[in-house]
Design a protein around this motif. Sequence first.
Motif, PDB file in Angstrom:
ATOM      1  N   PRO A  47      47.494  44.235  56.238  1.00 15.03           N
ATOM      2  CA  PRO A  47      48.263  45.338  55.631  1.00 15.03           C
ATOM      3  C   PRO A  47      49.070  44.906  54.415  1.00 15.03           C
ATOM      4  O   PRO A  47      49.178  45.654  53.445  1.00 15.03           O
ATOM      5  N   ARG A  48      49.640  43.702  54.468  1.00 15.14           N
ATOM      6  CA  ARG A  48      50.409  43.225  53.317  1.00 15.14           C
ATOM      7  C   ARG A  48      49.530  43.100  52.078  1.00 15.14           C
ATOM      8  O   ARG A  48      49.911  43.532  50.979  1.00 15.14           O
ATOM      9  N   CYS A  49      48.359  42.515  52.248  1.00  9.19           N
ATOM     10  CA  CYS A  49      47.438  42.345  51.117  1.00  9.19           C
ATOM     11  C   CYS A  49      47.023  43.693  50.540  1.00  9.19           C
ATOM     12  O   CYS A  49      46.953  43.875  49.317  1.00  9.19           O
ATOM     13  N   ILE A  50      46.742  44.651  51.432  1.00  7.05           N
ATOM     14  CA  ILE A  50      46.302  45.963  50.971  1.00  7.05           C
ATOM     15  C   ILE A  50      47.414  46.669  50.197  1.00  7.05           C
ATOM     16  O   ILE A  50      47.185  47.199  49.098  1.00  7.05           O
ATOM     17  N   VAL A  51      48.621  46.674  50.745  1.00  6.63           N
ATOM     18  CA  VAL A  51      49.724  47.387  50.101  1.00  6.63           C
ATOM     19  C   VAL A  51      50.056  46.768  48.746  1.00  6.63           C
ATOM     20  O   VAL A  51      50.132  47.472  47.724  1.00  6.63           O
ATOM     21  N   TRP A  52      50.247  45.449  48.707  1.00  7.49           N
ATOM     22  CA  TRP A  52      50.594  44.809  47.442  1.00  7.49           C
ATOM     23  C   TRP A  52      49.441  44.858  46.444  1.00  7.49           C
ATOM     24  O   TRP A  52      49.666  45.007  45.234  1.00  7.49           O
ATOM     25  N   GLY A  53      48.219  44.735  46.947  1.00  8.41           N
ATOM     26  CA  GLY A  53      47.064  44.836  46.055  1.00  8.41           C
ATOM     27  C   GLY A  53      46.952  46.216  45.434  1.00  8.41           C
ATOM     28  O   GLY A  53      46.687  46.360  44.235  1.00  8.41           O
ATOM     29  N   MET A  54      47.164  47.274  46.247  1.00  9.90           N
ATOM     30  CA  MET A  54      47.107  48.632  45.727  1.00  9.90           C
ATOM     31  C   MET A  54      48.190  48.866  44.683  1.00  9.90           C
ATOM     32  O   MET A  54      47.947  49.463  43.623  1.00  9.90           O
ATOM     33  N   LEU A  55      49.405  48.413  44.957  1.00  9.50           N
ATOM     34  CA  LEU A  55      50.498  48.594  44.001  1.00  9.50           C
ATOM     35  C   LEU A  55      50.191  47.886  42.683  1.00  9.50           C
ATOM     36  O   LEU A  55      50.470  48.411  41.595  1.00  9.50           O
ATOM     37  N   MET A  56      49.594  46.696  42.780  1.00 13.37           N
ATOM     38  CA  MET A  56      49.260  45.951  41.566  1.00 13.37           C
ATOM     39  C   MET A  56      48.171  46.680  40.765  1.00 13.37           C
ATOM     40  O   MET A  56      48.263  46.802  39.529  1.00 13.37           O
ATOM     41  N   VAL A  57      47.150  47.192  41.457  1.00 13.01           N
ATOM     42  CA  VAL A  57      46.077  47.906  40.773  1.00 13.01           C
ATOM     43  C   VAL A  57      46.612  49.165  40.100  1.00 13.01           C
ATOM     44  O   VAL A  57      46.249  49.492  38.958  1.00 13.01           O
ATOM     45  N   VAL A 111      35.493  43.088  29.076  1.00  8.23           N
ATOM     46  CA  VAL A 111      34.979  44.069  30.034  1.00  8.23           C
ATOM     47  C   VAL A 111      33.875  43.460  30.883  1.00  8.23           C
ATOM     48  O   VAL A 111      33.850  43.616  32.114  1.00  8.23           O
ATOM     49  N   ALA A 112      32.936  42.759  30.225  1.00 13.85           N
ATOM     50  CA  ALA A 112      31.831  42.140  30.957  1.00 13.85           C
ATOM     51  C   ALA A 112      32.349  41.114  31.963  1.00 13.85           C
ATOM     52  O   ALA A 112      31.849  41.018  33.097  1.00 13.85           O
ATOM     53  N   PHE A 113      33.343  40.362  31.558  1.00 18.81           N
ATOM     54  CA  PHE A 113      33.927  39.348  32.431  1.00 18.81           C
ATOM     55  C   PHE A 113      34.579  39.988  33.648  1.00 18.81           C
ATOM     56  O   PHE A 113      34.454  39.502  34.774  1.00 18.81           O
ATOM     57  N   ASN A 114      35.273  41.106  33.440  1.00 25.24           N
ATOM     58  CA  ASN A 114      35.912  41.812  34.551  1.00 25.24           C
ATOM     59  C   ASN A 114      34.866  42.360  35.516  1.00 25.24           C
ATOM     60  O   ASN A 114      35.045  42.294  36.737  1.00 25.24           O
ATOM     61  N   VAL A 115      33.790  42.897  34.987  1.00 23.65           N
ATOM     62  CA  VAL A 115      32.714  43.417  35.839  1.00 23.65           C
ATOM     63  C   VAL A 115      32.091  42.289  36.653  1.00 23.65           C
ATOM     64  O   VAL A 115      31.779  42.455  37.844  1.00 23.65           O
ATOM     65  N   TYR A 116      31.924  41.134  36.032  1.00 26.79           N
ATOM     66  CA  TYR A 116      31.351  39.988  36.746  1.00 26.79           C
ATOM     67  C   TYR A 116      32.267  39.566  37.900  1.00 26.79           C
ATOM     68  O   TYR A 116      31.792  39.212  38.991  1.00 26.79           O
ATOM     69  N   GLY A 117      33.580  39.615  37.677  1.00 29.64           N
ATOM     70  CA  GLY A 117      34.513  39.283  38.738  1.00 29.64           C
ATOM     71  C   GLY A 117      34.439  40.259  39.899  1.00 29.64           C
ATOM     72  O   GLY A 117      34.503  39.872  41.072  1.00 29.64           O
ATOM     73  N   VAL A 118      34.286  41.550  39.589  1.00 34.38           N
ATOM     74  CA  VAL A 118      34.138  42.558  40.642  1.00 34.38           C
ATOM     75  C   VAL A 118      32.850  42.322  41.427  1.00 34.38           C
ATOM     76  O   VAL A 118      32.825  42.442  42.661  1.00 34.38           O
ATOM     77  N   LEU A 119      31.788  41.978  40.720  1.00 30.81           N
ATOM     78  CA  LEU A 119      30.513  41.694  41.380  1.00 30.81           C
ATOM     79  C   LEU A 119      30.639  40.509  42.336  1.00 30.81           C
ATOM     80  O   LEU A 119      30.113  40.531  43.454  1.00 30.81           O
ATOM     81  N   GLN A 120      31.356  39.486  41.910  1.00 33.42           N
ATOM     82  CA  GLN A 120      31.580  38.324  42.770  1.00 33.42           C
ATOM     83  C   GLN A 120      32.327  38.718  44.039  1.00 33.42           C
ATOM     84  O   GLN A 120      31.965  38.303  45.150  1.00 33.42           O
ATOM     85  N   TRP A 138      36.810  54.160  42.991  1.00 32.47           N
ATOM     86  CA  TRP A 138      36.167  52.869  43.245  1.00 32.47           C
ATOM     87  C   TRP A 138      37.029  51.717  42.723  1.00 32.47           C
ATOM     88  O   TRP A 138      36.953  50.594  43.238  1.00 32.47           O
ATOM     89  N   SER A 139      37.881  51.995  41.734  1.00 35.53           N
ATOM     90  CA  SER A 139      38.781  50.958  41.220  1.00 35.53           C
ATOM     91  C   SER A 139      39.746  50.478  42.298  1.00 35.53           C
ATOM     92  O   SER A 139      40.260  49.361  42.230  1.00 35.53           O
ATOM     93  N   TYR A 140      39.980  51.331  43.293  1.00 35.91           N
ATOM     94  CA  TYR A 140      40.915  51.000  44.372  1.00 35.91           C
ATOM     95  C   TYR A 140      40.177  50.581  45.648  1.00 35.91           C
ATOM     96  O   TYR A 140      40.790  50.523  46.722  1.00 35.91           O
ATOM     97  N   ASP A 141      38.904  50.313  45.529  1.00 32.85           N
ATOM     98  CA  ASP A 141      38.095  50.052  46.717  1.00 32.85           C
ATOM     99  C   ASP A 141      38.391  48.696  47.339  1.00 32.85           C
ATOM    100  O   ASP A 141      37.864  48.381  48.404  1.00 32.85           O
ATOM    101  N   GLY A 142      39.233  47.907  46.704  1.00 34.92           N
ATOM    102  CA  GLY A 142      39.605  46.625  47.286  1.00 34.92           C
ATOM    103  C   GLY A 142      40.289  46.773  48.632  1.00 34.92           C
ATOM    104  O   GLY A 142      40.203  45.891  49.489  1.00 34.92           O
ATOM    105  N   TRP A 143      40.975  47.931  48.840  1.00 31.70           N
ATOM    106  CA  TRP A 143      41.630  48.156  50.144  1.00 31.70           C
ATOM    107  C   TRP A 143      40.590  48.136  51.258  1.00 31.70           C
ATOM    108  O   TRP A 143      40.893  47.752  52.382  1.00 31.70           O
TER     109      TRP A 143
END
Length: 346
Positions: free
Chosen positions: A121-131, A178-187, A98-103
């Motif tokens: 595709p560019r966003c997905i590839v670079w985003g995955m590499l960054m994660v 941690v809470a802040f990161n979770v809030y960002g994912v929720l957004q 789920w951490s990689y679900d941004g793709w």
Amino acid sequence: PRMDDSADIDSDWRVKGVAIAAIVTVAFSNSFGLKGGAMLNTVLTGLKLVAVTGVIILGLSQVETGAHHFEEAFEVNTTIHTGGTPGLIGLAVIAALWSYDGWNTLNYLTASLDRPSVNLPRCIVWGMLMVIAITVLTNVAFLLILPPDVVASSKALAIAAGEKVLGSYGGYVMSMVVAFNVYGVLQTALMSYPFIYNEAALDGLAPYFLTDPKRDIALPAIWIPTLISLVMAVVGDFTVLTQIYGVTIYIFYALAMVSLIVLRRTREPSAYRVPLYPLLPIVFIICSVALVVNAVISAPVQSVGGVLFCVMSYPVYLLVDCATAEGKPRDGVTEALLAEESAEEA
């Protein structure tokens, strides 16, 4: 007061209250339009990266004292007993993926992208590499700070790492990170998921009130999933919800790849490309089916619940009049954008 490790966090009213407040505030922010939600998401993403970078730097500062934690890293450690079995490891893999679900989430925003067949595709590839890079470095940081047995058994790894380096104050700081990161994912989730309802309504596959030509996203498309999320937050258990979600989402991931193969065989070639087709979709289907089957075997009650939820949704779909006012489905935004882009390239 702080809860100890033996506390039942899922049933604690304070945890549920914070979860409800976070869901409602994010829904309100996205109700003012896509630009506002996108701006908030950009700010939160930037701050998340700063926070995670701080965690990594904190861990790397402990190289002298923590490097020995990596000694004999590939040998069996008899002091660590997690009770893990191949089946339970498979369940953990679903949660970790789920951490990689941004793709996948990014695909919901295709209609808002310029030149989606190029930029997506560019966003997905670079985003995955960054994660991947951030995840690996974060785990290295934790293992530099804490011994492997603590990493394996801790229920709040970031807090334990903060307390080890900075004392009790560090624990509170890390809990806020941690809470802040979770809030960002929720957004991110509540900004992108309503696009599914919007696109389905435009294609005549969902009630037409889920789209609004005067807005980026119709308010019902935002608040219906929000209300469902609130109900789950109140009555649900985090572990159970995670397992149900994992099984359900990988059923649909597999079906999406099956649909891709069917459409490629029955329709004219599309403007988008699929690398290593059909090998990559087939491998993805096999992996998704393996994860679902393993989940059904290892956690049958929760997994069957997820499957039944999918099955029960089908008759509900049949009962809903999904046609548009003219009685015919309209072309979706994504299909129109891809067709327009293909015409420009031609």
